[in-house]
Write a protein that holds these residues in place. Structure first.
Motif, PDB file in Angstrom:
ATOM      1  N   LEU A  73       0.762  -1.381   0.002  1.00  0.00           N
ATOM      2  CA  LEU A  73      -0.055   0.100  -0.205  1.00  0.00           C
ATOM      3  C   LEU A  73       0.801   1.160  -0.025  1.00  0.00           C
TER       4      LEU A  73
ATOM      5  N   ASP B 163      -6.039   9.161   5.223  1.00  0.00           N
ATOM      6  CA  ASP B 163      -5.713   7.765   4.688  1.00  0.00           C
ATOM      7  C   ASP B 163      -4.173   7.544   4.767  1.00  0.00           C
ATOM      8  N   HIS B 164      -3.482   8.650   4.038  1.00  0.00           N
ATOM      9  CA  HIS B 164      -2.140   8.500   4.211  1.00  0.00           C
ATOM     10  C   HIS B 164      -1.544   8.458   5.599  1.00  0.00           C
TER      11      HIS B 164
ATOM     12  N   GLU C 122       2.198   1.952  -3.092  1.00  0.00           N
ATOM     13  CA  GLU C 122       1.210   2.502  -4.235  1.00  0.00           C
ATOM     14  C   GLU C 122       0.974   3.942  -3.774  1.00  0.00           C
ATOM     15  N   TYR C 123       0.725   4.359  -2.622  1.00  0.00           N
ATOM     16  CA  TYR C 123       0.526   5.485  -2.073  1.00  0.00           C
ATOM     17  C   TYR C 123       1.641   6.567  -2.520  1.00  0.00           C
TER      18      TYR C 123
ATOM     19  N   LEU D 201      -2.074   5.223   7.384  1.00  0.00           N
ATOM     20  CA  LEU D 201      -1.311   3.914   6.839  1.00  0.00           C
ATOM     21  C   LEU D 201       0.357   4.178   7.376  1.00  0.00           C
TER      22      LEU D 201
ATOM     23  N   LYS E 248       0.242  10.522  -4.366  1.00  0.00           N
ATOM     24  CA  LYS E 248      -0.641   9.696  -5.240  1.00  0.00           C
ATOM     25  C   LYS E 248      -1.992  10.617  -5.280  1.00  0.00           C
ATOM     26  N   GLU E 249      -2.568  10.900  -6.551  1.00  0.00           N
ATOM     27  CA  GLU E 249      -3.973  11.423  -6.546  1.00  0.00           C
ATOM     28  C   GLU E 249      -4.824  10.613  -5.922  1.00  0.00           C
ATOM     29  N   GLY E 250      -5.954  11.055  -5.625  1.00  0.00           N
ATOM     30  CA  GLY E 250      -7.004  10.206  -4.999  1.00  0.00           C
ATOM     31  C   GLY E 250      -6.773   9.549  -3.624  1.00  0.00           C
ATOM     32  N   VAL E 251      -5.845   9.738  -3.032  1.00  0.00           N
ATOM     33  CA  VAL E 251      -5.610   9.214  -1.802  1.00  0.00           C
ATOM     34  C   VAL E 251      -5.683  10.228  -0.880  1.00  0.00           C
ATOM     35  N   SER E 252      -6.525  10.226   0.214  1.00  0.00           N
ATOM     36  CA  SER E 252      -6.807  11.360   1.229  1.00  0.00           C
ATOM     37  C   SER E 252      -5.604  11.599   2.107  1.00  0.00           C
TER      38      SER E 252
END
Ligand code: SF4
Length: 505
Positions: free
Chosen positions: A331, A445-446, A334-335, A449, A438-442
């Motif tokens: 994850l 949430d970042h 990805e982020y 994680l 990364k676009e789309g990950v708030s």
């Protein structure tokens, strides 16, 4: 099947209705703890562990095992029918008698570890499992004229009927490792018998660190090693209520604290592992709760039985932990936008190094079940070589996996701004910029994680997990020795094969 086992099964009730269950709820467990005499010490005496912020989160962990056993969807692997009482009991209090039982025990521990990292209850359960086999073995030695096994069965019945989650106390304080137990300057470095009376024994000494120690109702004590013929006082196994007169339980690792932030990881915020140092000072144990006393020849066997079954438990919990590490690594990659080739490195290669461990350990657990052997006691024993290999792989690979996770996560897990600023009108927009990847990950949430990765890889709690994976259930050296000893017969065959291939007569 042994004669004793046949007799035990004859006593079984054929009643299979729901009312024939003896299962506690999490609330029952908490109530039982609250009623106990206060003997838990943090920096000061704790009156009720359920009202202590950190201990309460340890109690939450054990509560999950009670909760799942009452869940109809999980009953099949969380409970079993006891041949002793004929009732449905918690699987942690049931002694496996077949490979199918081991499969279900594996599933139970793995399922609990997915939720809690460490289910904690395995140690006490494995102590019961080892005592079952150990007491049977000693009683077979007719020169000793002991009756430990029937005594133990009575105790096990009590544990099953009251659905008690005992702590298992195996590791002594040990003192100076270069000196024999009987020569230690501090005699309490090993738990020992101080006095024997008609009614029972008085014991003193220290066991530490003991998983679940601060929130167990009972303590099962086993020898942690082989003792010599002049060390009969140390050859003792017994069970006592955890609040028995003369016991003090010191809560360990003061730095490991309950996390409270909105973005704190589940482990720390909801769950926490707390261990205890248990000090026994002239604690009275009635004979009916004594399961070894002076038969020094069998102390090593008790310790070995425990080590094998506990290392099998490790084969069940550690795949869940490695899976979590793999998920967090995948994850964050990805982020951060570092998936695939990134500069000189390849995230897939790194991920593979973590990912492979879960299946390797799982494979060892499955092999330990496949080659498990029935013992004369009626209990089935997982194969020691594969159980030890699974534990060995997890201990060896865990620090490497943590290091790869740190590499993949970058510095952010240990460089997070204060979380309350995220929602702050003035500072929030500024602080959130650091999470703009990364676009789309708030940003929230970042943050979550990264906070999870910090908890696993860079916190006191993560440190406890890393030390526990290394030392829990015995040292790496003992694991290696067991694996090597178990492989000696095979080594002869290997030499034969090498001679044949080389053309040596
Ligand atoms: Fe059970 Fe694993 Fe925790 Fe040991 S480390 S108590 S085997 S879950």
């Amino acid at each position: 099947m042994t004669k004793l086992k046949v007799e035990v099964q004859k006593n079984c009730s054929s009643d299979t209705t729901e009312s024939s269950e003896t299962l506690k709820t999490p609330e029952d467990y908490r109530k039982a703890l609250s009623k106990m005499k206060a003997n838990i010490v943090k920096d000061k005496l704790v009156r009720d562990p359920c009202t202590d912020k950190e201990l309460d989160k340890g109690i939450n962990v054990v509560s999950v095992s009670y909760e799942y056993a009452n869940d109809p969807k999980m009953k099949d692997f969380m409970t079993a029918k006891s041949p002793l009482t004929g009732k449905t009991v918690h699987r942690y209090n049931y002694i496996p008698q077949s490979k199918e039982d081991l499969e279900k025990r594996y599933e139970m521990i793995n399922t609990l570890a997915k939720e809690t990292f460490c289910a904690q209850r395995c140690v006490g359960s494995d102590a019961l499992y080892a005592l079952f086999m150990g007491t049977f073995l000693v009683d077979q030695d007719k020169t000793l004229k002991t009756d430990y096994h029937p005594r133990f069965l009575e105790y096990l019945k009590y544990v099953q009927e009251n659905d008690i989650a005992p702590a298992g106390a195996i590791t002594d304080a040990k003192g100076d490792r270069s000196i024999a137990p009987s020569d230690q300057p501090e005699r309490d470095s090993y738990v020992h018998v101080v006095e024997k009376t008609e009614k029972g024994v008085y014991v003193s000494g220290i066991k530490s660190p003991i998983t679940m120690g601060p929130y167990a109702e009972e303590i099962c004590v086993l020898p942690g090693r082989q003792f010599a013929s002049h060390e009969k006082d140390f050859a003792i196994a017994f069970a006592v209520p955890a609040d028995a007169e003369g016991i003090t339980r010191f809560v360990l690792s003061p730095e490991v604290k309950a996390l409270e932030g909105e973005f704190s990881a589940c482990h720390g915020k909801k769950y926490l592992n707390k261990e205890a140092m248990i000090v026994f000072e002239n604690v009275f144990v009635p004979w009916e709760r004594v399961f070894l006393c002076g038969e020094y020849q069998y102390t090593g066997r008790y310790a070995d039985f425990f080590a094998t079954v506990h290392r099998f438990s490790y084969c069940a919990c550690k795949p869940a932990v490695f899976d979590l590490l793999s998920g967090a690594a995948a994850l964050i990659s990805e982020y951060n936008g570092t998936e695939g080739k990134y500069l000189f490195s390849d995230s897939k290669g790194k991920l593979f190094e973590i990912l492979k461990n879960s299946d390797m350990i799982k494979g060892m657990g499955q092999a330990a079940i496949k080659f498990a052997k029935e013992t004369e006691s009626g209990a089935v024993l997982p194969d020691p070589k594969y159980a030890n290999l699974g534990k060995f792989i997890s201990g060896e690979q865990f620090p490497k996996a943590i290091s790869i996770l740190q590499d993949m996560a970058g510095n952010l897990p240990v460089s997070l701004p204060h979380e309350n600023l995220l929602q702050d009108k003035e500072y929030g927009p500024k602080v959130k910029k650091v999470f703009a990847r990364k676009e789309g990950v708030s940003p929230e949430d970042h943050y979550r994680l990264n906070e999870l990765i910090r908890t696993i890889a860079a916190s006191d709690e993560g440190g406890l997990l890393q030390f526990g994976t290394r030392h829990g259930g015995g040292t790496v050296e003992v694991e290696k020795a067991t694996i090597y000893t178990q492989s000696l017969k095979k080594l002869q065959e290997c030499k034969k094969a090498a001679r044949r291939q080389a053309g040596i007569e």
